[in-house]
Motif scaffolding. Structure first.
Motif, PDB file in Angstrom:
ATOM      1  N   GLY A 114     -19.008 -49.318 -27.964  1.00 44.01           N
ATOM      2  CA  GLY A 114     -20.501 -49.120 -27.945  1.00 44.01           C
ATOM      3  C   GLY A 114     -21.050 -48.295 -29.239  1.00 44.01           C
ATOM      4  O   GLY A 114     -22.296 -47.836 -29.388  1.00 44.01           O
ATOM      5  N   ALA A 115     -20.356 -47.881 -30.269  1.00 47.01           N
ATOM      6  CA  ALA A 115     -20.901 -47.315 -31.416  1.00 47.01           C
ATOM      7  C   ALA A 115     -21.743 -48.223 -32.199  1.00 47.01           C
ATOM      8  O   ALA A 115     -22.661 -47.682 -32.908  1.00 47.01           O
ATOM      9  CB  ALA A 115     -19.644 -47.210 -32.313  1.00 47.01           C
ATOM     10  N   CYS A 116     -22.092 -49.549 -31.853  1.00 45.19           N
ATOM     11  CA  CYS A 116     -22.650 -50.598 -32.625  1.00 45.19           C
ATOM     12  C   CYS A 116     -23.985 -50.733 -31.859  1.00 45.19           C
ATOM     13  O   CYS A 116     -24.742 -51.637 -32.218  1.00 45.19           O
ATOM     14  CB  CYS A 116     -21.891 -51.769 -32.791  1.00 45.19           C
ATOM     15  SG  CYS A 116     -21.359 -52.632 -31.335  1.00 45.19           S
ATOM     16  N   VAL A 117     -24.222 -49.999 -30.743  1.00 46.54           N
ATOM     17  CA  VAL A 117     -25.569 -50.482 -29.688  1.00 46.54           C
ATOM     18  C   VAL A 117     -26.723 -50.306 -30.739  1.00 46.54           C
ATOM     19  O   VAL A 117     -27.011 -49.353 -31.290  1.00 46.54           O
ATOM     20  CB  VAL A 117     -25.381 -49.746 -28.602  1.00 46.54           C
ATOM     21  CG1 VAL A 117     -26.639 -49.780 -27.795  1.00 46.54           C
ATOM     22  CG2 VAL A 117     -24.385 -50.030 -27.731  1.00 46.54           C
ATOM     23  N   VAL A 118     -27.517 -51.504 -30.526  1.00 50.84           N
ATOM     24  CA  VAL A 118     -29.003 -51.277 -30.876  1.00 50.84           C
ATOM     25  C   VAL A 118     -29.627 -51.984 -29.952  1.00 50.84           C
ATOM     26  O   VAL A 118     -29.184 -52.428 -28.969  1.00 50.84           O
ATOM     27  CB  VAL A 118     -29.109 -52.085 -32.350  1.00 50.84           C
ATOM     28  CG1 VAL A 118     -28.140 -51.843 -33.463  1.00 50.84           C
ATOM     29  CG2 VAL A 118     -28.550 -53.786 -32.227  1.00 50.84           C
ATOM     30  N   HIS A 119     -31.248 -52.050 -30.072  1.00 51.25           N
ATOM     31  CA  HIS A 119     -31.718 -52.674 -29.011  1.00 51.25           C
ATOM     32  C   HIS A 119     -32.240 -54.045 -29.700  1.00 51.25           C
ATOM     33  O   HIS A 119     -32.867 -54.223 -30.873  1.00 51.25           O
ATOM     34  CB  HIS A 119     -33.170 -51.935 -28.858  1.00 51.25           C
ATOM     35  CG  HIS A 119     -32.781 -50.428 -28.252  1.00 51.25           C
ATOM     36  ND1 HIS A 119     -34.012 -49.786 -27.730  1.00 51.25           N
ATOM     37  CD2 HIS A 119     -31.643 -49.960 -27.594  1.00 51.25           C
ATOM     38  CE1 HIS A 119     -33.452 -48.685 -27.079  1.00 51.25           C
ATOM     39  NE2 HIS A 119     -32.053 -48.925 -26.929  1.00 51.25           N
ATOM     40  N   LEU A 120     -32.129 -54.820 -28.865  1.00 47.23           N
ATOM     41  CA  LEU A 120     -32.069 -56.411 -29.249  1.00 47.23           C
ATOM     42  C   LEU A 120     -33.185 -56.967 -28.447  1.00 47.23           C
ATOM     43  O   LEU A 120     -33.108 -57.061 -26.884  1.00 47.23           O
ATOM     44  CB  LEU A 120     -30.802 -57.334 -29.206  1.00 47.23           C
ATOM     45  CG  LEU A 120     -31.090 -58.857 -29.179  1.00 47.23           C
ATOM     46  CD1 LEU A 120     -31.793 -59.098 -30.411  1.00 47.23           C
ATOM     47  CD2 LEU A 120     -29.726 -59.338 -29.351  1.00 47.23           C
ATOM     48  N   ASP A 121     -34.601 -57.023 -28.775  1.00 48.14           N
ATOM     49  CA  ASP A 121     -35.705 -57.671 -27.840  1.00 48.14           C
ATOM     50  C   ASP A 121     -36.000 -56.569 -26.688  1.00 48.14           C
ATOM     51  O   ASP A 121     -36.091 -57.027 -25.522  1.00 48.14           O
ATOM     52  CB  ASP A 121     -35.774 -58.975 -27.473  1.00 48.14           C
ATOM     53  CG  ASP A 121     -35.688 -59.922 -28.594  1.00 48.14           C
ATOM     54  OD1 ASP A 121     -36.385 -59.725 -29.656  1.00 48.14           O
ATOM     55  OD2 ASP A 121     -35.348 -61.114 -28.483  1.00 48.14           O
ATOM     56  N   GLY A 122     -35.601 -55.194 -27.089  1.00 47.49           N
ATOM     57  CA  GLY A 122     -35.915 -54.257 -26.137  1.00 47.49           C
ATOM     58  C   GLY A 122     -34.873 -54.026 -25.295  1.00 47.49           C
ATOM     59  O   GLY A 122     -34.906 -52.963 -24.266  1.00 47.49           O
TER      60      GLY A 122
END
Ligand code: FES
Ligand code: FES
Length: 184
Positions: free
Chosen positions: A68-76
């Protein structure tokens, strides 16, 4: 670090310039800014963010969709950017940890992590915060500890023992007031 070499081996180039042989064009919005590039089709979203956009707040901890270190928001919605091909994000809106603060003011979840010291080395923290904002967006601001711990199943911290992270997310959730406050 080993994963840096692995990243480079897996997809060595994010090729600049339109029309380069073997590349595909991609356009997306990153932290409110329209960006486009011709990329190797194998380019992962995390590579695009870090190496093309030079936004290095998004980390790589495992490269196998576990930490989960790479979590971003993709289309919310929260997404593990190590398991998304950048080419599939054409037209998407991406928010990274760098996009949460507004007008020099930390996002309430960032502020809560600072206030409750929800970190030690900080490596997992950007992913934790992006995941936490997504949890509140989906579950609302009044979430209990059990729910937070369950929702954090996909985010691993090697340092903290999670206690302060959970406390930070409870406080951040309350501060967000159950409203969607992510930058997307
Ligand atoms: S680097 Fe993406 S889940 Fe670990
Ligand atoms: S604070 Fe070090 S991995 Fe979480």
């Amino acid at each position: 670090m080993f994963f840096r070499k692995k990243e480079a081996d897996a997809a060595p180039s994010v090729a600049p310039g339109a029309g380069t042989a073997g590349t595909v064009p991609v356009s997306m919005t990153v932290n409110g800014r329209a960006v486009s590039a011709d990329i190797d089709p194998r380019t992962l979203l995390v590579q695009f963010i870090r190496e093309n956009q030079r936004l290095t707040g998004t980390h790589v901890g495992c490269d196998t969709s576990q930490c989960g270190a790479c979590v971003v928001h993709l289309d919310g919605r929260a997404a593990k950017s190590c398991t998304v091909l950048a080419a599939t994000c054409d037209g998407a809106k991406i928010t990274t940890i760098e996009g949460l603060a507004k007008d020099g003011k930390l996002h309430p979840m960032q502020e809560a992590f600072r206030e409750h010291h929800g970190l030690q080395c900080g490596y997992c923290t950007p992913g934790m915060i992006m995941a936490a904002v997504d949890i509140v967006n989906r579950k609302g601001g009044n979430i209990d500890e059990a729910t937070i711990r369950h929702e954090l199943e996909g985010n691993i911290c090697r340092c903290t023992g999670y206690h302060n992270i959970v406390a930070a997310i409870r406080a951040g959730a309350a501060a967000m007031g159950g409203m969607r406050q992510a930058a997307e």
